[in-house]
Enzyme design. Sequence first.
Site, PDB file in Angstrom:
ATOM      1  N   GLY A 520      49.698  41.624  45.671  1.00 56.70           N
ATOM      2  CA  GLY A 520      48.868  41.748  44.579  1.00 56.70           C
ATOM      3  C   GLY A 520      48.255  40.255  44.244  1.00 56.70           C
ATOM      4  O   GLY A 520      48.420  38.980  45.429  1.00 56.70           O
ATOM      5  N   ASP A 632      44.923  38.077  33.548  1.00 61.69           N
ATOM      6  CA  ASP A 632      45.701  39.000  34.599  1.00 61.69           C
ATOM      7  C   ASP A 632      46.714  40.431  34.063  1.00 61.69           C
ATOM      8  O   ASP A 632      47.254  40.956  34.730  1.00 61.69           O
ATOM      9  CB  ASP A 632      45.586  38.753  36.278  1.00 61.69           C
ATOM     10  CG  ASP A 632      45.181  40.126  37.230  1.00 61.69           C
ATOM     11  OD1 ASP A 632      44.669  40.964  36.811  1.00 61.69           O
ATOM     12  OD2 ASP A 632      46.208  39.918  37.866  1.00 61.69           O
TER      13      ASP A 632
END
Length: 802
Positions: A520, A632
């Site tokens: 990620g 995020d």
Amino acid sequence: MRNPLLLLYFPLVLSFSLTSSVRLTLREGSSLSVDKPDDILTSEDGAFSAGFYPVGENAYCFAIWFSKPSCSIHNCAVVWMANRDRPINGRSSKLSLRKKGNLVLIDAGRTVVWATRTESPSGSSRKLLQLLDTGNLVLRDKQHIISWQSFDSPTNTLLPLQKLTRNTPVVSSRSKNDFSSGYYKLYFDNDNLLRLLFDGPKITSVYWPDPWLNSWQAGRTTYNDSRVAMLDPYGNFTSSDDFIFLTSDYGAKIQRRLMVDHDGNVRVYSQSEGEEWMVSWQAISEPCAIHGICGPNSMCTYHPKDGRSCICAPGHARESLSDWTQGCKPKFSSFCDSKVETEFIKLPHANFYGYGKDLYRNFTLEECKKLCLGMCNCLGIQYNDSVCFPKLKLLNGRHSPSVTGDIYFRVPKSSLPSYKIPKIEYAALQCPGKEVLLPRTYVKTNRSWAIKILLVFVGATAGMEATLVLIICCLLYRNRPEKDGAHIDGYHMGPTGFRRFTYDELKKATRNFSKEIGRGSGGIVFKAVLLDCRVAAVKQLHEANQGENEFLAEMSTLGNLNHMNLIDMWGYCAEGKHRLLIYEFMEHGSLAENLSSLTELDWSKRFEIAVGSARGLAYLHEECLEWVLHCDVKPQNILLDSMYQPKVADFGLSKILKREGPKDSSFSRIRGTRGYMAPEWVYNMPITSKVDVYSYGIVLLELVTGRSPRGGLANTEGGDENESKRFTPWGKERRRTGVPMETWIKEIVDPRLIGECDNRKIEVLVAVAVRCVDENRDARPTMSQVVEMLLHYGDEDDTVQI
Ligand SMILES: *[C@@H]1O[C@H](CO)[C@@H](O)[C@H](O)[C@H]1NC(C)=O
Ligand SMILES: *[C@@H]1O[C@H](CO)[C@@H](O)[C@H](O)[C@H]1NC(C)=O
Ligand SMILES: *[C@@H]1O[C@H](CO)[C@@H](O)[C@H](O)[C@H]1NC(C)=O
Ligand SMILES: *[C@@H]1O[C@H](CO)[C@@H](O)[C@H](O)[C@H]1NC(C)=O
Ligand SMILES: *[C@@H]1O[C@H](CO)[C@@H](O)[C@H](O)[C@H]1NC(C)=O
Ligand SMILES: *[C@@H]1O[C@H](CO)[C@@H](O)[C@H](O)[C@H]1NC(C)=O
Ligand SMILES: *[C@@H]1O[C@H](CO)[C@@H](O)[C@H](O)[C@H]1NC(C)=O
Ligand SMILES: *[C@@H]1O[C@H](CO)[C@@H](O)[C@H](O)[C@H]1NC(C)=O
């Protein structure tokens, strides 16, 4: 560090040196005006001046300061203030000696903020105001009869010949730059002893002379009730309770002042001609003996190099990042409310003063523990040489090699392994080379970094003092002490705490980076087992093209964040091109994984996850470090611990992954994940904490519906792009068309949960989510408002406003 600060704060470094028109007295009917910098009263020998002293932006106090040698506006030694707690405006304020003989301080031409009660009933009294060579400001008449003097109302300083009496305690200022009344007080107690008291918002505690000594052990007497103390001009201090000292430079007649400093110590400062102020005496030599520095559930530690710092008791997190006096709060609920099994963690050489229940002599450790377990409000025990003190409060904590006795903290057994034991500093020095401590010097030596941070702050905030406080608190609390292992009744805790790892060490721990557990934002995550057997998640960043110093600076910030809803960061590695972050490992993986599985995440868990992650984000945004935006927020970055408590992960990463663009615009490129990104990114608008609020709103909708903004069930990556368009504004349409909530809630709720859900909880989640995803960032609530809204959804019967 200090220079850039001061330059920014005081663009005009005014000099208070004597001006040509020296004013020695103020007569009846005249005044000193804040608008005229020359309106200063000076003592005959020029040693003292009285006038308006700046204490903030457009804030002044009427003050007396040492003016010989001349000083500039920010470093005068102020000895008295009339209105320390009520500063006045920088325009149209004045100090007037009225015809009736009273002295008044008028704010902005209107309000009287301070006055002497010296009106003479018979009209004119021919008084005048004069600053004597002793530094005493007096209001006297022609016959030199004094009707008021500043010596009778000391603030934080006592000058030679000024008497400390029963009615005039000396009270510290709040901090170096905040002159308002602080929490430390030098005063005569009811028993005629001169004492130091911490009189804080939460606790009050006498700490000098040592509170466990009686008066004769402390070398004092209680029989003289005159209650008066004084420093003479030669440096001889005498008090009516027989407390006497001579300063180290006793004898010379030089400038001196005794101060109750904002750190709670009492010091005498001396200044010979042309020299700096030097400390010639201090009351307390061990900094941690001063109470109140570290609030409840925290302990004071002192290291000669790094100075004084505070650490939380195991299982506790800081109440406020900017203020240690607030102490720490437990991460677990009260033992009286929940019947959890508890255990003890031992911390040697530690002590909490006071608030023990009783003292039990001739107890074995086992008996002592049993005693504590029998009381639901017992938070731990202090055990020393067969003496047992169960503690009902953890106050005035201290952790130092010189302390005899151990503390056993009581914590829930279930989460025992996750609690950290703070390390005592000297232990680290015994095994050099084993642990590489976070280099501290770069903070001090590399100014460019500091200035950069400063500019970010100054740009972001208009309130200057607020900025100053923020910067100071951020810099002061960057370095939390290292932590160390200790035996916990059979368990062995390895060395824990934030530190730097070597690449080799991590290679071993991850078995050559073999066990990948995720990918990620900016890196691949591997599972690792550290040398001390802790299971960790190691994230290898592949895009961190940051310089090493910059990276270290970020790390020391992130390493200092400590909140139960933020993932705990254990360390980092920066070697050559390698940049790795080491986190605690979360057994239940991410919210994304668990949302896509069919069971388990019931309503109450989902609601707790919503509240917990909001808390974590609120802490990031609104504590000391406003600039730690997440950028995020998504279910992949919300991890779940063994109790399904959420912990926000990957915060601060957006700054580390500074991908491209000019150095100073750290948000030069769009960040985040499609579907969760706020419109600001697209429209190139300024990026504030509200981008995280938006993403959080989307996560809430996902929690309710079980559908990801990218379509399909949550976590099915790469779904329809235009799905997200449908997902967001949809709540709003419903709201406008006025369909009753109950009806549409049924339509949207995660079908896997039908039947078991609590409508009110869903309503509040949806209501908050819809506000969070507002296109207009100003209309979105802040994260702490979100926490409030979620927590008070059940209060009274008011319906949720959406
Ligand atoms: C200090 O002052 C006290 C009280 O005035 C006096 O008794 C004592 O002798 C003085 N000490 C010295 C060293 O001068
Ligand atoms: C009490 O203390 C004061 C000030 O130090 C002193 O002048 C006075 O003589 C003392 N009284 C007695 C009874 O000792
Ligand atoms: C402490 O307890 C032991 C056993 O209970 C007893 O023998 C001893 O005399 C006690 N000591 C004191 C000082 O009370
Ligand atoms: C612990 O016990 C020792 C010896 O009995 C004593 O000197 C010391 O003051 C005690 N420490 C505390 C914190 O009570
Ligand atoms: C300080 O920063 C400069 C660049 O701004 C760098 O060249 C230098 O090595 C740094 N010094 C330290 C001690 O990190
Ligand atoms: C890791 O790789 C090295 C060679 O690259 C090898 O010698 C070593 O045995 C490996 N370690 C593990 C735990 O696989
Ligand atoms: C949550 O995800 C983790 C990791 O995939 C898994 O081990 C766990 O069983 C999941 N829990 C539920 C309730 O699905
Ligand atoms: C948007 O959705 C429609 C219908 O669901 C689909 O045909 C289209 O390809 C999608 N557009 C994009 C850009 O994915």
